[in-house]
Scaffold this motif. Structure first.
Motif, PDB file in Angstrom:
ATOM      1  N   ILE A 159      36.367  49.618  45.694  1.00 32.62           N
ATOM      2  CA  ILE A 159      35.070  49.168  46.219  1.00 32.62           C
ATOM      3  C   ILE A 159      34.315  50.300  46.921  1.00 32.62           C
ATOM      4  CG2 ILE A 159      33.909  47.531  47.743  1.00 32.62           C
ATOM      5  CD1 ILE A 159      36.250  45.628  47.363  1.00 32.62           C
ATOM      6  N   ILE A 183      32.803  37.237  36.948  1.00 34.98           N
ATOM      7  CA  ILE A 183      34.061  36.482  37.041  1.00 34.98           C
ATOM      8  C   ILE A 183      35.044  37.212  37.949  1.00 34.98           C
ATOM      9  CG2 ILE A 183      36.015  35.617  35.713  1.00 34.98           C
ATOM     10  CD1 ILE A 183      34.118  35.352  33.357  1.00 34.98           C
ATOM     11  N   GLY A 184      35.540  36.526  38.966  1.00 37.46           N
ATOM     12  CA  GLY A 184      36.438  37.173  39.942  1.00 37.46           C
ATOM     13  C   GLY A 184      35.659  38.164  40.778  1.00 37.46           C
ATOM     14  N   SER A 185      34.589  37.662  41.400  1.00 34.37           N
ATOM     15  CA  SER A 185      33.616  38.532  42.087  1.00 34.37           C
ATOM     16  C   SER A 185      34.178  39.295  43.274  1.00 34.37           C
ATOM     17  CB  SER A 185      32.467  37.684  42.632  1.00 34.37           C
ATOM     18  OG  SER A 185      31.578  37.396  41.634  1.00 34.37           O
ATOM     19  N   ARG A 217      30.964  43.021  44.689  1.00 33.57           N
ATOM     20  CA  ARG A 217      30.561  44.396  44.335  1.00 33.57           C
ATOM     21  C   ARG A 217      29.603  44.402  43.135  1.00 33.57           C
ATOM     22  NH1 ARG A 217      32.937  48.280  40.710  1.00 33.57           N
ATOM     23  NH2 ARG A 217      34.584  46.793  40.205  1.00 33.57           N
ATOM     24  N   GLU A 235      34.445  32.931  41.897  1.00 33.72           N
ATOM     25  CA  GLU A 235      35.561  33.525  42.645  1.00 33.72           C
ATOM     26  C   GLU A 235      36.540  32.423  43.076  1.00 33.72           C
ATOM     27  OE1 GLU A 235      36.867  36.562  43.556  1.00 33.72           O
ATOM     28  OE2 GLU A 235      38.276  35.211  44.536  1.00 33.72           O
ATOM     29  N   THR A 267      37.961  30.332  37.414  1.00 37.04           N
ATOM     30  CA  THR A 267      38.855  31.398  36.945  1.00 37.04           C
ATOM     31  C   THR A 267      38.442  31.819  35.534  1.00 37.04           C
ATOM     32  OG1 THR A 267      40.408  29.906  35.877  1.00 37.04           O
ATOM     33  CG2 THR A 267      40.805  30.408  38.211  1.00 37.04           C
ATOM     34  N   GLU A 307      40.327  31.980  33.027  1.00 39.79           N
ATOM     35  CA  GLU A 307      41.013  31.167  32.004  1.00 39.79           C
ATOM     36  C   GLU A 307      40.202  29.920  31.651  1.00 39.79           C
ATOM     37  OE1 GLU A 307      42.455  32.144  34.861  1.00 39.79           O
ATOM     38  OE2 GLU A 307      44.077  33.488  34.260  1.00 39.79           O
ATOM     39  N   HIS A 309      38.728  44.288  37.175  1.00 34.62           N
ATOM     40  CA  HIS A 309      40.070  44.106  37.750  1.00 34.62           C
ATOM     41  C   HIS A 309      40.515  42.647  37.642  1.00 34.62           C
ATOM     42  CE1 HIS A 309      39.562  48.133  39.464  1.00 34.62           C
ATOM     43  NE2 HIS A 309      38.365  47.724  39.858  1.00 34.62           N
ATOM     44  N   VAL A 310      40.114  41.985  36.587  1.00 33.23           N
ATOM     45  CA  VAL A 310      40.485  40.586  36.388  1.00 33.23           C
ATOM     46  C   VAL A 310      41.150  40.408  35.023  1.00 33.23           C
ATOM     47  CG1 VAL A 310      39.585  38.238  36.086  1.00 33.23           C
ATOM     48  CG2 VAL A 310      38.704  39.659  37.933  1.00 33.23           C
TER      49      VAL A 310
HETATM   50  C1  LIG Z   1      40.985  43.192  42.471  1.00 34.10           C
HETATM   51  S1  LIG Z   1      39.821  41.975  42.917  1.00 34.10           S
HETATM   52  C2  LIG Z   1      38.327  42.592  42.165  1.00 34.10           C
HETATM   53  C3  LIG Z   1      37.084  42.006  42.764  1.00 34.10           C
HETATM   54  C4  LIG Z   1      35.787  42.452  42.097  1.00 34.10           C
HETATM   55  N1  LIG Z   1      35.732  42.053  40.717  1.00 34.10           N
HETATM   56  C5  LIG Z   1      35.621  43.936  42.192  1.00 34.10           C
HETATM   57  O1  LIG Z   1      35.918  44.625  41.221  1.00 34.10           O
HETATM   58  O2  LIG Z   1      35.195  44.417  43.248  1.00 34.10           O
HETATM   59  C6  LIG Z   1      40.253  40.652  41.802  1.00 34.10           C
HETATM   60  C7  LIG Z   1      39.486  39.385  42.078  1.00 34.10           C
HETATM   61  O3  LIG Z   1      39.759  38.454  41.050  1.00 34.10           O
HETATM   62  C8  LIG Z   1      40.031  37.187  41.604  1.00 34.10           C
HETATM   63  N2  LIG Z   1      40.937  36.507  40.666  1.00 34.10           N
HETATM   64  C9  LIG Z   1      42.274  36.423  40.695  1.00 34.10           C
HETATM   65  N3  LIG Z   1      42.731  35.718  39.659  1.00 34.10           N
HETATM   66  C10 LIG Z   1      41.652  35.348  38.934  1.00 34.10           C
HETATM   67  C11 LIG Z   1      41.466  34.591  37.736  1.00 34.10           C
HETATM   68  N4  LIG Z   1      42.498  34.084  37.065  1.00 34.10           N
HETATM   69  N5  LIG Z   1      40.210  34.402  37.286  1.00 34.10           N
HETATM   70  C12 LIG Z   1      39.151  34.932  37.948  1.00 34.10           C
HETATM   71  N6  LIG Z   1      39.266  35.661  39.082  1.00 34.10           N
HETATM   72  C13 LIG Z   1      40.497  35.869  39.573  1.00 34.10           C
HETATM   73  C14 LIG Z   1      40.632  37.480  42.972  1.00 34.10           C
HETATM   74  O4  LIG Z   1      40.482  36.393  43.846  1.00 34.10           O
HETATM   75  C15 LIG Z   1      39.850  38.721  43.388  1.00 34.10           C
HETATM   76  O5  LIG Z   1      38.689  38.398  44.055  1.00 34.10           O
END
Ligand SMILES: C[S@@+](CC[C@H](N)C(=O)[O-])C[C@H]1O[C@@H](n2cnc3c(N)ncnc32)[C@H](O)[C@@H]1O
Length: 270
Positions: A112, A134-136, A140, A156, A183, A185, A201-202
């Motif tokens: 980040i 997705i997975g915010s 960022r 998220e 999520t 999925e 990172h998701v």
């Molecule tokens: C490593 S962080 C990355 C956050 C953001 N995308 C970034 O790059 O700054 C991973 C994020 O994905 C979320 N996450 C975890 N499992 C997930 C899933 N199955 N589907 C979507 N999001 C998920 C987590 O809660 C977390 O906020």
């Protein structure tokens, strides 16, 4: 796996009390495949019965395992052994604990800090687009895209992070970001909804299913992006799983030393 995202002396097992069901389930299940973790978790949970109680109530599917762990803890452990066990668990779960502390997540997570919005905005034209992130996390990508997009849905699954983004939206009077649960999925939207579907990172546990689900909610000729942040990891080449699924990539050297690949795919539907 630990990434040293936290100073373990500043956190305790009490951080578990801020976790969602999916995180508790993931952590408890890790004890089934990592004996040293199981041993330490056992003593740590037995030493803090209110955390064990929370885990069982929050994620009933792991109740039996939590009971086993608590019941197998040594009863004669002294204060130092209990403290060491707790520190081991805190360190081992740092990538989960950091999600419960978003303001430190922004400061401590290398993906980040130092990141520049141009790394996202140069991937596609965001002007006036409807976007899903997705997975915010702390938002960022979502907040960067919102500077150009018509509307961004920041999806998220972690409550503390959703609330962090909502606080930011209120404080900064941002009118085109909507924070939602969800999520990768099971994306809770109809087919062909978004111009751009992005994440970072998701994707990676199950490329095939995750990318198929992202494509489903992307409009024909829309884009899917994977825009990882900065790090210090040397990578010899881009992720073949992404290339095999039709993604092209852009590359830059991170100021932290890592090789950063960002991915883009136009979704063609017949
Ligand atoms: C490593 S962080 C990355 C956050 C953001 N995308 C970034 O790059 O700054 C991973 C994020 O994905 C979320 N996450 C975890 N499992 C997930 C899933 N199955 N589907 C979507 N999001 C998920 C987590 O809660 C977390 O906020």
């Amino acid at each position: 796996m630990s990434f040293n995202f936290i100073d373990k002396t500043q956190y305790t097992l009490d951080s578990f009390l801020l976790m969602d069901r999916w995180l508790i389930r993931m952590i408890i299940n890790t004890s089934n495949v990592w004996p040293e973790f199981a041993e330490n978790l056992s003593l740590a949970l037995a030493s803090k019965p209110y955390v064990a109680w929370y885990c069982m109530k929050k994620a009933p599917e792991v109740q039996e395992r939590v009971e086993q762990l608590v019941n197998s803890a040594p009863i004669n452990a002294d204060a130092k052994q209990r403290k060491d066990a707790e520190e081991f668990v805190v360190q081992a779960t740092d990538t989960s604990i950091i999600y419960t502390d978003p303001s430190n997540m922004i400061k401590n997570c290398n993906y980040i800090y130092n990141w520049k919005e141009e790394y996202l905005l140069e991937l596609v034209d965001f002007n006036n687009k409807l976007v899903l992130d997705i997975g915010s996390g702390t938002g960022r990508l979502a907040f960067a895209a919102a500077k150009l997009a018509r509307k961004v849905y920041a999806s998220e699954p972690t409550d503390m992070l959703r609330e962090y983004m909502r606080d930011k939206i209120n404080k900064e009077h941002i009118s085109n970001v909507v924070v939602v649960d969800g999520t990768v999925e099971h994306i809770p939207y109809e087919d062909n909804t978004f111009d751009i579907v992005m994440s970072a990172h998701v994707v990676g546990d199950n490329y095939e299913a995750e990318i198929a689900e992202m494509q489903r909610v992307t409009k024909p000729n829309g884009y899917i992006l994977d825009c990882m942040g900065e790090d210090d990891r040397i990578r010899e080449k881009p992720d073949e799983e992404m290339l095999n699924r039709g993604f092209e990539y852009l590359y830059h050297k991170s100021t932290l030393g890592g090789d950063i690949y960002r991915y883009r795919k136009q979704v063609i539907k017949n």
